[in-house]
Design a protein around this motif. Structure first.
Motif, PDB file in Angstrom:
ATOM      1  N   ASN A  20     114.920  80.630  43.687  1.00  0.00           N
ATOM      2  CA  ASN A  20     113.634  81.231  44.044  1.00  0.00           C
ATOM      3  C   ASN A  20     113.513  82.629  43.471  1.00  0.00           C
ATOM      4  OD1 ASN A  20     114.558  79.745  46.959  1.00  0.00           O
ATOM      5  ND2 ASN A  20     112.644  79.104  46.009  1.00  0.00           N
ATOM      6  N   LEU A  21     114.636  83.344  43.429  1.00  0.00           N
ATOM      7  CA  LEU A  21     114.669  84.704  42.923  1.00  0.00           C
ATOM      8  C   LEU A  21     115.680  84.799  41.788  1.00  0.00           C
ATOM      9  CD1 LEU A  21     114.824  86.665  46.316  1.00  0.00           C
ATOM     10  CD2 LEU A  21     112.780  86.019  45.005  1.00  0.00           C
ATOM     11  N   VAL A  37     113.808  89.917  38.845  1.00  0.00           N
ATOM     12  CA  VAL A  37     113.161  89.854  37.533  1.00  0.00           C
ATOM     13  C   VAL A  37     112.175  88.691  37.463  1.00  0.00           C
ATOM     14  CG1 VAL A  37     114.985  91.050  36.276  1.00  0.00           C
ATOM     15  CG2 VAL A  37     115.083  88.572  36.483  1.00  0.00           C
ATOM     16  N   SER A  38     112.290  87.730  38.396  1.00  0.00           N
ATOM     17  CA  SER A  38     111.359  86.604  38.404  1.00  0.00           C
ATOM     18  C   SER A  38     111.327  85.957  39.777  1.00  0.00           C
ATOM     19  CB  SER A  38     111.779  85.574  37.353  1.00  0.00           C
ATOM     20  OG  SER A  38     110.892  84.475  37.330  1.00  0.00           O
ATOM     21  N   THR A  39     110.110  85.672  40.259  1.00  0.00           N
ATOM     22  CA  THR A  39     109.924  84.859  41.457  1.00  0.00           C
ATOM     23  C   THR A  39     109.569  83.453  40.981  1.00  0.00           C
ATOM     24  OG1 THR A  39     107.610  85.553  41.590  1.00  0.00           O
ATOM     25  CG2 THR A  39     109.208  86.775  42.931  1.00  0.00           C
ATOM     26  N   ASN A  40     110.215  82.440  41.588  1.00  0.00           N
ATOM     27  CA  ASN A  40     110.099  81.069  41.085  1.00  0.00           C
ATOM     28  C   ASN A  40     109.865  80.087  42.227  1.00  0.00           C
ATOM     29  OD1 ASN A  40     111.223  82.115  38.488  1.00  0.00           O
ATOM     30  ND2 ASN A  40     113.093  82.246  39.680  1.00  0.00           N
ATOM     31  N   ILE A  41     108.952  79.174  42.009  1.00  0.00           N
ATOM     32  CA  ILE A  41     108.752  78.080  42.965  1.00  0.00           C
ATOM     33  C   ILE A  41     108.560  76.782  42.181  1.00  0.00           C
ATOM     34  CG2 ILE A  41     107.831  79.521  44.812  1.00  0.00           C
ATOM     35  CD1 ILE A  41     105.048  78.545  44.108  1.00  0.00           C
ATOM     36  N   GLY A  42     108.675  75.658  42.886  1.00  0.00           N
ATOM     37  CA  GLY A  42     108.522  74.361  42.230  1.00  0.00           C
ATOM     38  C   GLY A  42     107.820  73.360  43.117  1.00  0.00           C
ATOM     39  N   GLU A  43     107.324  72.331  42.467  1.00  0.00           N
ATOM     40  CA  GLU A  43     106.684  71.224  43.171  1.00  0.00           C
ATOM     41  C   GLU A  43     107.640  70.039  43.211  1.00  0.00           C
ATOM     42  OE1 GLU A  43     103.040  70.391  41.135  1.00  0.00           O
ATOM     43  OE2 GLU A  43     102.167  72.343  41.645  1.00  0.00           O
ATOM     44  N   GLN A  44     107.366  69.115  44.096  1.00  0.00           N
ATOM     45  CA  GLN A  44     108.159  67.895  44.168  1.00  0.00           C
ATOM     46  C   GLN A  44     108.020  67.111  42.867  1.00  0.00           C
ATOM     47  OE1 GLN A  44     108.344  65.287  47.767  1.00  0.00           O
ATOM     48  NE2 GLN A  44     107.108  63.950  46.476  1.00  0.00           N
ATOM     49  N   ALA A 103     117.367  79.783  53.374  1.00  0.00           N
ATOM     50  CA  ALA A 103     115.916  79.889  53.216  1.00  0.00           C
ATOM     51  C   ALA A 103     115.518  80.274  51.802  1.00  0.00           C
ATOM     52  CB  ALA A 103     115.352  80.895  54.211  1.00  0.00           C
ATOM     53  N   VAL A 104     116.334  81.114  51.151  1.00  0.00           N
ATOM     54  CA  VAL A 104     116.009  81.646  49.830  1.00  0.00           C
ATOM     55  C   VAL A 104     117.260  81.578  48.957  1.00  0.00           C
ATOM     56  CG1 VAL A 104     115.212  83.685  48.556  1.00  0.00           C
ATOM     57  CG2 VAL A 104     114.369  83.262  50.872  1.00  0.00           C
ATOM     58  N   TYR A 105     117.087  81.124  47.717  1.00  0.00           N
ATOM     59  CA  TYR A 105     118.207  81.051  46.789  1.00  0.00           C
ATOM     60  C   TYR A 105     118.017  82.060  45.669  1.00  0.00           C
ATOM     61  CZ  TYR A 105     121.441  79.090  43.314  1.00  0.00           C
ATOM     62  OH  TYR A 105     122.444  78.911  42.387  1.00  0.00           O
ATOM     63  N   GLY A 106     119.022  82.928  45.486  1.00  0.00           N
ATOM     64  CA  GLY A 106     118.999  83.918  44.418  1.00  0.00           C
ATOM     65  C   GLY A 106     120.054  83.628  43.373  1.00  0.00           C
ATOM     66  N   GLU A 111     114.176  78.746  30.894  1.00  0.00           N
ATOM     67  CA  GLU A 111     113.081  79.367  31.623  1.00  0.00           C
ATOM     68  C   GLU A 111     113.615  79.915  32.941  1.00  0.00           C
ATOM     69  OE1 GLU A 111     109.252  76.874  31.163  1.00  0.00           O
ATOM     70  OE2 GLU A 111     110.919  75.450  31.170  1.00  0.00           O
ATOM     71  N   MET A 112     112.988  80.972  33.449  1.00  0.00           N
ATOM     72  CA  MET A 112     113.377  81.500  34.756  1.00  0.00           C
ATOM     73  C   MET A 112     113.223  80.382  35.789  1.00  0.00           C
ATOM     74  SD  MET A 112     114.240  84.712  34.305  1.00  0.00           S
ATOM     75  CE  MET A 112     114.892  84.167  32.730  1.00  0.00           C
ATOM     76  N   GLY A 113     114.207  80.260  36.656  1.00  0.00           N
ATOM     77  CA  GLY A 113     114.198  79.232  37.688  1.00  0.00           C
ATOM     78  C   GLY A 113     114.951  77.978  37.310  1.00  0.00           C
ATOM     79  N   ILE A 114     115.544  77.943  36.123  1.00  0.00           N
ATOM     80  CA  ILE A 114     116.203  76.714  35.655  1.00  0.00           C
ATOM     81  C   ILE A 114     117.367  76.289  36.548  1.00  0.00           C
ATOM     82  CG2 ILE A 114     117.808  77.814  34.038  1.00  0.00           C
ATOM     83  CD1 ILE A 114     117.181  75.387  32.135  1.00  0.00           C
ATOM     84  N   PHE A 115     117.954  77.231  37.266  1.00  0.00           N
ATOM     85  CA  PHE A 115     119.054  76.886  38.166  1.00  0.00           C
ATOM     86  C   PHE A 115     118.556  76.506  39.558  1.00  0.00           C
ATOM     87  CE2 PHE A 115     120.997  79.329  34.794  1.00  0.00           C
ATOM     88  CZ  PHE A 115     122.125  78.582  34.512  1.00  0.00           C
ATOM     89  N   GLY A 116     117.242  76.439  39.712  1.00  0.00           N
ATOM     90  CA  GLY A 116     116.651  76.066  40.996  1.00  0.00           C
ATOM     91  C   GLY A 116     116.481  77.246  41.940  1.00  0.00           C
TER      92      GLY A 116
END
Length: 186
Positions: free
Chosen positions: A87-88, A4-11, A58-61, A80-85
């Motif tokens: 990626n998917l 339902v959401s692809t998520n990435i983050g910056e340092q 490699a990937v966290y769902g 927000e989507m990705g709040i748990f860190g």
């Protein structure tokens, strides 16, 4: 299951107990395909390579259904989507039904379930409340780390088609319960 959401983050630099530390837990919905490589999601920041990234992580769902449980505990928090860190964000990821080694075709990729995610203080920083760490441990809502067997792009709406089942192996939730027994809380 579907993405339902692809998520990435910056340092991001944060202050933790008087020390500057770096984290990549602040992930946000990108609304576009992301590339899953052998040891990481391209464009995503991993600051702690000892506990994140690499072949087995490699990937966290994480499951969107788990959000409802935590929304009741934190009604004033913007979920927000990705709040748990993750990626998917996946509509219905059930750690009690996914076994270590189960393999899925997703978008252009093939992903294998490997291990659970054990929470650390950085989840508390993301939530602005350290209670979340113990609350997270007190569930089986740990999410799933995946090994990337075949690299490629995934996007919102991609379906997880199971292509290998390993019912003889422990579930991700079983692995999490074992890890919880030896966990220390900061």
């Amino acid at each position: 299951m579907k993405i339902v959401s692809t998520n990435i983050g910056e340092q991001k630099k944060i202050n933790w107990k008087g020390k500057e530390v770096f984290t990549g837990i602040f992930k946000y919905k990108v609304g576009k395909p992301i590339f899953l490589d052998k040891e990481e999601v391209k464009g995503d920041t991993i600051c702690n390579r000892e506990n994140h990234g690499g072949i087995l992580q490699a990937v966290y769902g994480y499951s969107l259904k788990h959000y409802d449980y935590f929304k009741k505990l934190y009604p004033d928090l913007n979920f927000e989507m990705g709040i748990f860190g993750e990626n998917l964000t996946i509509d219905d990821l059930d750690e009690t039904k996914i076994h270590q080694g189960d393999t899925f075709k997703v978008g252009e990729t093939i992903l294998e379930a490997t291990v659970q995610r054990d929470p650390c203080y950085k989840l508390g920083i993301r939530f602005n409340n350290m209670k979340i760490v113990k609350q997270f441990w007190n569930t089986t809502f740990c999410g799933v780390y995946f090994k990337v067997i075949q690299i490629g792009f995934v996007k919102d709406g991609d379906i997880f088609e199971q292509i290998k089942s390993c019912p003889q192996n422990p579930t991700i939730a079983n692995l999490y319960v074992v890890a919880k027994r030896t966990a220390t809380f900061e």
